[in-house]
Each structure stands twice: as C-alpha cells, then as structure tokens.
Design a protein around this motif. Sequence first.
Motif, short mmCIF file in Angstrom:
data_model
loop_
_atom_site.label_atom_id
_atom_site.label_comp_id
_atom_site.label_asym_id
_atom_site.label_seq_id
_atom_site.Cartn_x
_atom_site.Cartn_y
_atom_site.Cartn_z
N LEU A 174 30.38 40.08 6.32
CA LEU A 174 30.57 39.21 5.16
C LEU A 174 31.30 39.95 4.05
O LEU A 174 31.37 41.17 4.01
N GLY A 175 31.86 39.16 3.13
CA GLY A 175 32.58 39.75 2.01
C GLY A 175 34.06 39.90 2.32
O GLY A 175 34.61 39.25 3.21
N ALA A 176 34.73 40.76 1.56
CA ALA A 176 36.16 41.00 1.71
C ALA A 176 36.39 42.37 2.31
O ALA A 176 35.82 43.37 1.83
N HIS A 177 37.21 42.45 3.35
CA HIS A 177 37.48 43.70 4.03
C HIS A 177 38.96 43.80 4.37
O HIS A 177 39.56 42.83 4.88
N ARG A 178 39.54 44.95 4.11
CA ARG A 178 40.92 45.20 4.52
C ARG A 178 40.92 45.44 6.03
O ARG A 178 40.15 46.26 6.55
N VAL A 179 41.78 44.73 6.75
CA VAL A 179 41.84 44.85 8.20
C VAL A 179 43.31 44.91 8.63
O VAL A 179 44.22 44.51 7.89
N ARG A 180 43.52 45.41 9.85
CA ARG A 180 44.85 45.40 10.45
C ARG A 180 44.75 44.66 11.77
O ARG A 180 43.98 45.04 12.65
N HIS A 217 47.06 42.82 14.87
CA HIS A 217 48.37 42.64 15.49
C HIS A 217 49.48 43.28 14.66
O HIS A 217 50.56 42.72 14.50
N GLY A 218 49.18 44.44 14.08
CA GLY A 218 50.18 45.15 13.31
C GLY A 218 50.36 44.67 11.89
O GLY A 218 51.22 45.18 11.15
N VAL A 219 49.57 43.69 11.47
CA VAL A 219 49.69 43.12 10.12
C VAL A 219 48.44 43.49 9.32
O VAL A 219 47.32 43.26 9.77
N THR A 220 48.64 44.06 8.15
CA THR A 220 47.52 44.44 7.28
C THR A 220 47.25 43.32 6.28
O THR A 220 48.16 42.76 5.68
N GLY A 221 45.98 43.00 6.12
CA GLY A 221 45.61 41.95 5.17
C GLY A 221 44.14 42.05 4.81
O GLY A 221 43.48 43.06 5.11
N THR A 222 43.62 41.03 4.16
CA THR A 222 42.21 40.99 3.75
C THR A 222 41.51 39.84 4.46
O THR A 222 42.00 38.72 4.47
N ARG A 223 40.37 40.16 5.05
CA ARG A 223 39.55 39.15 5.72
C ARG A 223 38.38 38.79 4.81
O ARG A 223 37.68 39.66 4.31
N PHE A 224 38.19 37.50 4.60
CA PHE A 224 37.10 37.00 3.76
C PHE A 224 36.10 36.24 4.63
O PHE A 224 36.49 35.42 5.47
N ALA A 225 34.82 36.48 4.42
CA ALA A 225 33.78 35.71 5.10
C ALA A 225 32.58 35.57 4.17
O ALA A 225 32.16 36.55 3.54
N VAL A 226 32.05 34.37 4.06
CA VAL A 226 30.86 34.13 3.24
C VAL A 226 29.87 33.29 4.03
O VAL A 226 30.25 32.55 4.95
N VAL A 262 39.00 30.44 -1.38
CA VAL A 262 39.28 31.82 -1.79
C VAL A 262 40.34 31.75 -2.88
O VAL A 262 41.40 31.16 -2.70
N VAL A 263 40.04 32.34 -4.05
CA VAL A 263 40.93 32.27 -5.20
C VAL A 263 41.83 33.50 -5.22
O VAL A 263 41.38 34.62 -5.13
N GLY A 264 43.13 33.26 -5.36
CA GLY A 264 44.07 34.37 -5.43
C GLY A 264 45.47 33.87 -5.67
O GLY A 264 45.72 32.66 -5.71
N ASP A 265 46.42 34.80 -5.82
CA ASP A 265 47.81 34.42 -6.06
C ASP A 265 48.43 33.71 -4.87
O ASP A 265 49.49 33.11 -4.97
N PHE A 266 47.75 33.80 -3.71
CA PHE A 266 48.32 33.28 -2.47
C PHE A 266 47.93 31.83 -2.20
O PHE A 266 48.36 31.26 -1.22
#
Length: 413
Positions: free
Chosen positions: A129-135, A137-146, A156-160
């Motif tokens: 749970l929560g926000a975690h930086r993950v990689r 398939h070669g792509v880095t991003g943030t995974r969110f789970a609640v 999920v609130v953000g610039d994206f």
Amino acid sequence: MKSLSSSSPGSSEDSAQSLLLTARLYDPCSFLGMHAAPNGRLIRVFQPYMSRVWLHTLSGYQPMRSVHQDGIFEWEGEGVMHPYLLRMENTATGVIEERHDPYAFPMQISGHDLYLFNEGRLLQAYHMLGAHRVRNHGVTGTRFAVWAPNAERVSVVGDFNLGFSMKWNMGWMNDTLSYMQHDPVHRRYHHNELTFNQLYAYTENFVLPLSHDEVVHGKKSMLDKMPGDGWQKFANLRLLFTYQMTCPGKKINFMGNELGQGHEWRVGHELDWYLLERDPHRGIQALTRDLNHLYLNTPALHELDFFAEGFSWIDCHDVEQSVISYQRRARDGSFVLVVLNFTPILRTGYRVGIPGSSAYQEVFNSDSIYYDGSNAGNAGKISPTGQPWSGQPDSIIITLPPLAGVILKTADD
C-alpha cells in the motif's frame, strides 16, 4: 487479454465509456489499455486534456482516432510497442508531450499478496500500500495502492491527471470574516487578521471560500454578518467581495451571496430573487458581475494566484486608518494596485506608493453609484507626485472612498 472491437452504437463499450466519463467504471482496465481485436490489437486511452494523440508503433507514430470529445482515443492494428508510448498535444497550451500510458502495464500487486491481505496475514502491508517508486518493463514510475473498502472511487492527485489540486484556505476565511464583523472603529486592533495570510498563502494551491457552511446553522448571511447601519452593511459586503477577488487564490462564493440576502441559506426555498427589485441588492449583483469580468480579463489578478511573485505589499502598516494596499502582478510584468479602506471615513488626499513614475487611472471602485455606493472616487488620470513613499520610488494622491476598495492601473495600459 480480453477480446474487444471498436465501439459501435448500443455496444457494451458505449456503456463502459459512459461509466468512465462519469467516474463510475469500477474496472477501468476492462475498457482502457490493450485488448485483442479482429485486426490485431485495440489500444484505448483516456486523455481529457489532449486534442490529439499518437501511438508509438514499430512503423513509427500513428495517429489515434478520437471517439469522444472528452478525451477517449482508439487505435487498432499490429506492431504495437510494449509498453506502448503516447505522444500527445495539450489542448490548452499546444505543447507536445510524450509518456507511457499507465494502462499499458499489468497488475502490479500479486494475487498472493491480495490473498494474504484479505485474510489479515500480510504482515508488511506497507510494501503493497501507499506510493512506491518501481521499474516495470524498463520504465520507472510510481505505483499507488490504497485500501478504501467504503469508497466508490479513489483519485490520485498530481500534475499528470484530473485530480483536484487545490485546498480551501480556511485560515483566510476565518480571519477575514472575523475582521469584517468587527465594528470599523475597532478594526485597527485586529489588523493582523488581514495581513497574516501572506505568511502561508503560497504553501498550497489555495481557494478563498465564502461558502455554504458560513451562511447556515445560525452563522447569519454574509450581509447580516456585516456591522453598521443598512448602508454600511452593503458597503462592507461590497468591500469584502472586492478584497476576496483581488487577494491571491482562486475564489468560491456561495449562491445567494451575490444578491446580498438578508437571511441564511434555506435548503427548501429558492433564492430571494425579489430582492433585485431594490437598488442595494442590484448593486451587489452588479459588483459581483463586474468583479468576475475584471478577474477574467486581467491576468495580474489570476495568473500567479499560487505564487509569491504575483503579490507584494505596498503598505500593510496603516493600522490606525485600517487601510491596506498591494500590487498584483502577471507573468508579463503587468500589474494592478489595490487599495482598501476598512473604515467609513472618506479619505481625500491619501498617498499611495507606486513602482515607477507612471500616471494611473481607476478601473474599479466598489463605492461606484452603479453599485449603489456614494460615488466618491478618482476620475481621469492620476499623476505621480515625484515623492517616494512606502518604500516605493514614487507616489500618487487619491481619494479613498468609505468602506470601499479601488483598483488602479497605469494610464497607458
């Protein structure tokens, strides 16, 4: 991978599309992302801020077909890169952006972890749970789970994305309404309630609310909160709205406030439209309309609402006269001056510091006869005096109406 075909009238995809656009689609992966299709693969994306979207394939970028004006795009064919990359044109700015679609990636939480979590035996749930930086398939991003078992939807609130990125400034609201309810003769003892907000105004993307909650449950209507006789109540309300619309932050003003209703909001009744038969109430409505137009058409009043660069004090120390003055700026350097008088005293010959040595003109006056005010103000050009004042290189002399605010611009704008 589910087999889907492009949307056709009356299809289940139409129903899923409608649910998606109303935030009621509980399994968006069943509609968005990559799916098997008669001609290879169907890619469906939701990008509401984009006017055009292209998909990166083995043969280069291919345009996706817009299937709904609110931002649903589709592409069907072979040779899709995985995870696929999108190139998009922002509707508002025209800027071209590239990023991976979140729905291009498979489920990130394992079935085993979900099984243990549902049994209450996942001892390190914080890894899931929560926000975690993950990689992936070669792509880095943030995974969110609640975990939100009673929620109908989670954003999920953000610039994206589309999340609500602003916060009600309850401190501004409470301080401002407290200050406005003081008798003007006592306001000089509470001057900090006007100025304190600037110490934290840019720590969040703030909204300045004069909301429903402040005109119910015995708290009185906005008009009834104002001190003084009938004329002063309306003048104070016009001044409050002028302060709100020129202060940094977005605005909320609950319905009925713009009519100057005398009683609280009543859920079982319509607004008191009959009040518009009376001049003071028509004046409040006209002032609200003109402030909205001025806010919309003056970049200095809105472009930098969330940034300290958009605001600077001219004078926040005139405690004895309960007057404040400040500058609002736009990105291109254009600006307006705002001068507010929180007492019922007509102040002629009031000196205001100015940046530079330009002539000024009054573009708004809450005491105007058009708003049922006393019509004290400044006609024509206001010439600089050549005398520095309040830390500014020059100054002007103005007439400051009672319980009123004026907005000034350089005369050559």
